[in-house]
Design a protein around this motif. Structure first.
Motif, PDB file in Angstrom:
ATOM      1  N   MET A 161      58.475  39.688  67.562  1.00  0.00           N
ATOM      2  CA  MET A 161      57.558  38.644  67.113  1.00  0.00           C
ATOM      3  C   MET A 161      58.012  38.070  65.771  1.00  0.00           C
ATOM      4  SD  MET A 161      53.897  40.397  68.165  1.00  0.00           S
ATOM      5  CE  MET A 161      52.877  39.106  67.461  1.00  0.00           C
ATOM      6  N   SER A 162      58.446  38.941  64.861  1.00  0.00           N
ATOM      7  CA  SER A 162      58.878  38.460  63.546  1.00  0.00           C
ATOM      8  C   SER A 162      60.148  37.624  63.658  1.00  0.00           C
ATOM      9  CB  SER A 162      59.101  39.638  62.595  1.00  0.00           C
ATOM     10  OG  SER A 162      60.264  40.370  62.934  1.00  0.00           O
ATOM     11  N   TYR A 166      55.022  24.472  67.428  1.00  0.00           N
ATOM     12  CA  TYR A 166      54.580  25.623  66.629  1.00  0.00           C
ATOM     13  C   TYR A 166      53.385  26.307  67.293  1.00  0.00           C
ATOM     14  CZ  TYR A 166      52.785  28.281  62.650  1.00  0.00           C
ATOM     15  OH  TYR A 166      52.335  29.292  61.846  1.00  0.00           O
ATOM     16  N   ASP A 167      52.407  25.519  67.713  1.00  0.00           N
ATOM     17  CA  ASP A 167      51.188  26.089  68.306  1.00  0.00           C
ATOM     18  C   ASP A 167      51.490  26.795  69.629  1.00  0.00           C
ATOM     19  OD1 ASP A 167      49.746  25.084  66.180  1.00  0.00           O
ATOM     20  OD2 ASP A 167      49.093  23.282  67.244  1.00  0.00           O
ATOM     21  N   LEU A 220      61.331  30.137  64.142  1.00  0.00           N
ATOM     22  CA  LEU A 220      60.425  28.993  64.213  1.00  0.00           C
ATOM     23  C   LEU A 220      60.330  28.310  62.858  1.00  0.00           C
ATOM     24  CD1 LEU A 220      58.247  27.355  65.720  1.00  0.00           C
ATOM     25  CD2 LEU A 220      56.617  29.132  65.120  1.00  0.00           C
ATOM     26  N   THR A 275      54.404  27.972  70.700  1.00  0.00           N
ATOM     27  CA  THR A 275      55.248  29.150  70.478  1.00  0.00           C
ATOM     28  C   THR A 275      54.417  30.309  69.954  1.00  0.00           C
ATOM     29  OG1 THR A 275      57.196  27.785  70.007  1.00  0.00           O
ATOM     30  CG2 THR A 275      57.254  30.060  69.237  1.00  0.00           C
ATOM     31  N   THR A 276      53.498  30.024  69.050  1.00  0.00           N
ATOM     32  CA  THR A 276      52.621  31.058  68.514  1.00  0.00           C
ATOM     33  C   THR A 276      51.774  31.670  69.621  1.00  0.00           C
ATOM     34  OG1 THR A 276      52.515  29.920  66.372  1.00  0.00           O
ATOM     35  CG2 THR A 276      50.805  31.551  66.830  1.00  0.00           C
ATOM     36  N   SER A 277      51.295  30.824  70.541  1.00  0.00           N
ATOM     37  CA  SER A 277      50.501  31.313  71.669  1.00  0.00           C
ATOM     38  C   SER A 277      51.337  32.211  72.569  1.00  0.00           C
ATOM     39  CB  SER A 277      49.954  30.129  72.469  1.00  0.00           C
ATOM     40  OG  SER A 277      49.273  30.573  73.628  1.00  0.00           O
ATOM     41  N   GLN A 312      59.160  34.218  64.892  1.00  0.00           N
ATOM     42  CA  GLN A 312      58.450  33.483  63.845  1.00  0.00           C
ATOM     43  C   GLN A 312      59.406  33.008  62.749  1.00  0.00           C
ATOM     44  OE1 GLN A 312      55.681  36.611  63.092  1.00  0.00           O
ATOM     45  NE2 GLN A 312      54.041  35.674  64.298  1.00  0.00           N
ATOM     46  N   ILE A 368      54.049  33.982  71.708  1.00  0.00           N
ATOM     47  CA  ILE A 368      54.312  35.229  70.995  1.00  0.00           C
ATOM     48  C   ILE A 368      53.099  36.151  71.074  1.00  0.00           C
ATOM     49  CG2 ILE A 368      54.727  36.230  68.711  1.00  0.00           C
ATOM     50  CD1 ILE A 368      56.325  33.687  68.038  1.00  0.00           C
ATOM     51  N   SER A 369      51.930  35.581  70.860  1.00  0.00           N
ATOM     52  CA  SER A 369      50.713  36.391  70.848  1.00  0.00           C
ATOM     53  C   SER A 369      50.416  36.985  72.214  1.00  0.00           C
ATOM     54  CB  SER A 369      49.526  35.546  70.383  1.00  0.00           C
ATOM     55  OG  SER A 369      49.750  35.055  69.076  1.00  0.00           O
TER      56      SER A 369
END
Length: 254
Positions: free
Chosen positions: A97-98, A71-72, A104, A74-76, A101, A78-79
């Protein structure tokens, strides 16, 4: 509040008039859906069973190879990549991005399949650039054109209204197009993204291979709860990949 009431008043009056203009014998054959739970039998017992709504929480697995780590990271990803793309393609980047998410949050398997498709797209783009089939100017033109196809079908119509092609719904086609969009504007950026996606795919595969998905474990608790032993249950999911995952796991449980 007075102004709001003045705006609503004609609608309230028209609804009131419509109700009373409807034949009395017709009204006796119908009931308002939102009050059906209040209906009782002649002996006073409820006609409909009590409806209970609840949100069931669960904790992600922790550790170096875990859902939390996936999760962490993947979030990085995407950002870093999609926020940079927002400079030229705000709508497309926000939609992509949505999609990531939502996948995910849906299941590790759905996210893993998304990374597989993204990696295949990046490999193809890199081959085309290296072979001269795709020039730097053409690559940038693809990046700038992303916004033209950036739309979420589920925001525009219901699932029942969606058209299907080759067994896929409109929202699936739109999401695949978003996940296959060009975010980079150079060969170096493509290669850098490919390395990050490859690492994320390996992590997702490792997490999935452990067979210990928190969300599914929570679902299994409900399915195996003695209170629901003789009940029929319907499981809803947005993503076909998660559907495939659920079918496989549930069949494995018999």
């Amino acid at each position: 509040y007075y102004y709001l009431w003045r705006l609503l008043q004609p609608e309230v009056l028209s609804t009131f008039e419509a109700f009373h203009s409807y034949p009395a014998e017709g009204r006796q054959r119908h009931f308002i859906r939102r009050t059906k739970e209040e209906m009782v039998r002649f002996d006073g017992t409820p006609l409909y069973p009590e409806r209970t709504c609840d949100t069931l929480s669960y904790d992600l697995t922790a550790g170096p190879v875990s859902e939390q780590q996936l999760y962490d990271e993947t979030t990085s990803y995407i950002s870093s990549f999609y926020n940079r793309a927002r400079i030229l393609n705000r709508s497309a980047a926000r939609f992509a991005m949505s999609v990531f998410q939502r996948r995910l949050a849906s299941s590790t398997y759905a996210l893993m399949r998304s990374f597989e498709r993204r990696l295949a797209k990046l490999d193809a783009l890199i081959r085309d650039v290296r072979s001269g089939k795709l020039s730097a100017d053409q690559l940038q033109a693809l990046q700038r054109s992303l916004d033209q196809d950036a739309h979420d079908a589920l925001d525009e119509k219901t699932a029942d209204e969606e058209e299907t092609a080759d067994g896929r719904e409109e929202n699936e086609v739109a999401e695949d197009r978003a996940l296959g969009g060009v975010v980079a504007v150079s060969l170096g950026e493509l290669e850098a993204e490919r390395e990050q996606v490859r690492g994320l795919l390996e992590l997702a595969q490792q997490v999935h291979a452990r067979g210990d998905e928190s969300k599914f474990n929570r679902l299994r608790e409900i399915l195996q709860d003695p209170r629901f032993r003789d009940e029929k249950l319907i499981v809803f999911t947005e993503h076909r990949d998660t559907l495939d995952f659920l079918v496989g796991r549930l069949e494995g449980l018999g």
